[in-house]
Design a protein around this motif. Structure first.
Motif, PDB file in Angstrom:
ATOM      1  N   ARG A   1       0.916  -1.307  -0.035  1.00  0.00           N
ATOM      2  CA  ARG A   1       0.275  -0.098  -0.018  1.00  0.00           C
ATOM      3  C   ARG A   1       0.922   1.039   0.052  1.00  0.00           C
ATOM      4  N   ALA A   2       0.543   2.220  -0.293  1.00  0.00           N
ATOM      5  CA  ALA A   2       0.784   3.685  -0.269  1.00  0.00           C
ATOM      6  C   ALA A   2       1.099   3.866   1.163  1.00  0.00           C
ATOM      7  N   PHE A   3       2.236   4.540   1.495  1.00  0.00           N
ATOM      8  CA  PHE A   3       2.647   4.832   2.626  1.00  0.00           C
ATOM      9  C   PHE A   3       3.334   6.295   2.786  1.00  0.00           C
ATOM     10  N   SER A   4       3.285   6.737   4.071  1.00  0.00           N
ATOM     11  CA  SER A   4       4.151   7.957   4.453  1.00  0.00           C
ATOM     12  C   SER A   4       4.453   7.705   5.977  1.00  0.00           C
ATOM     13  N   HIS A   5       5.003   8.747   6.719  1.00  0.00           N
ATOM     14  CA  HIS A   5       5.414   8.673   8.133  1.00  0.00           C
ATOM     15  C   HIS A   5       4.665   9.861   8.915  1.00  0.00           C
ATOM     16  N   TYR A   6       4.177   9.425   9.912  1.00  0.00           N
ATOM     17  CA  TYR A   6       3.285  10.389  10.704  1.00  0.00           C
ATOM     18  C   TYR A   6       3.989  10.239  12.308  1.00  0.00           C
ATOM     19  N   ARG A   7       4.385  11.379  12.804  1.00  0.00           N
ATOM     20  CA  ARG A   7       4.945  11.333  14.287  1.00  0.00           C
ATOM     21  C   ARG A   7       5.893  10.087  14.385  1.00  0.00           C
TER      22      ARG A   7
END
Length: 313
Positions: A231-237
């Motif tokens: 899946r598409a991903f990013s980073h948060y905190r």
């Protein structure tokens, strides 16, 4: 005709099934051994299993080595048919049968040669995709075209939906190609290689969201990378977060790419070109999944605001 099949995964199995259902004889099925890698585990319906069910000789190999070439020679095929074969095939092999070797590629060649063509077509904003049957030559997916079937890319379609729709084109394309060979009506259309586009094999890095993209492109990106694909991903905190579902905002926003705004019933991420102008749409994230496998509502998950980033901070 006597046919040798080279194929793997669901694409290869569907192709072999179409060959079995034809008026011709499949004399050998060459396929890769099953594997546990993430790539091999997707769409992993077994070619070997289907071939053995129908009493077809099976050869398991990772590559077209000397043993493989010798087995194909002894099978004396009139044509070789290939779909989802991972490794290089030498001219000694693909030129061996009188009718040569037909390769099935799930794009409208010469566009989207290479890997994951259906996903790349959706990500790139193409209006259509399809399936091409072409004659194998010395380069990847560049040989003369025999059969080409087209499908539109509907609004809101996911990558998985398109892949499944494309697989349904396989039987008709196979039967049409074989009929053209046997009744002498085959018309071979050379590809215009100046129009060729090539896309590389996707890796984990290619699923990471680039927040400088326009929201329209990002929304397609999220839809393209649907299950079972990474899946598409990013980073948060500091945490890796998969973006499972998203829409394009109705309002326009300005600010910094990746900045989270809790509006429109979900976490809206300011993105797109020239964000400081305050005239770009945002990606409204409606569903996410954290590293522990738990899914969350986008609006609730991003209620603290902050930024989505390329890497943990």
């Amino acid at each position: 005709m006597r046919i040798v099949s080279f194929g793997f995964q669901t694409w290869g199995r569907k192709t072999l099934a179409a060959l079995i259902d034809s008026d011709h004889e499949v004399v050998l099925s060459v396929t890769h051994p099953a594997g546990a890698s993430s790539y091999k585990a997707i769409w992993n319906d077994s070619v070997e299993e289907l071939a053995r069910e129908h009493g077809i000789a099976v050869h398991l190999t990772e590559r077209a080595d000397a043993e493989t070439i010798d087995l194909v020679k002894r099978a004396e095929p009139d044509v070789i048919v290939v779909n989802s074969w991972y490794t290089w095939m030498p001219p000694e092999l693909y030129k061996l049968p009188p009718f040569g070797t037909l390769n099935l590629h799930d794009s409208l060649l010469p566009k989207f040669t290479g890997f994951s063509p259906v996903l790349w077509a959706l990500i790139s904003g193409s209006a259509e995709f399809g399936l091409t049957v072409h004659r194998m030559d010395e380069q990847l997916d560049t040989g003369d075209i025999l059969v080409q079937h087209r499908l539109p890319i509907p609004a809101g379609a996911t990558g998985t939906e398109l892949v499944l729709a494309g697989m349904e084109l396989i039987p008709g394309a196979v039967h049409q190609a074989l009929a053209a060979l046997t009744d002498g009506t085959a018309v071979w259309t050379p590809q215009n290689k100046a129009d060729r586009t090539y896309f590389h094999k996707r890796s984990d890095r290619d699923s990471r969201i680039d927040w400088s993209w326009d929201a329209v492109d990002l929304e397609r990106f999220v839809r393209a990378l649907s299950a079972p694909y990474p899946r598409a991903f990013s980073h948060y905190r500091g945490e890796r977060v998969e973006i499972l579902a998203a829409t394009i905002s109705e309002a326009r926003y300005g600010g910094t790419p990746g900045r989270v705004i809790v509006q429109e019933g979900g976490g809206a991420v300011v993105c797109g070109p020239n964000p400081v102008r305050g005239n770009n749409s945002a990606l409204v994230i409606t569903r996410v999944r954290t590293a522990d496998g738990v899914e969350h509502d986008g609006g609730e998950f991003f209620v603290r605001g902050g930024y989505l980033t390329d890497s943990p901070e």
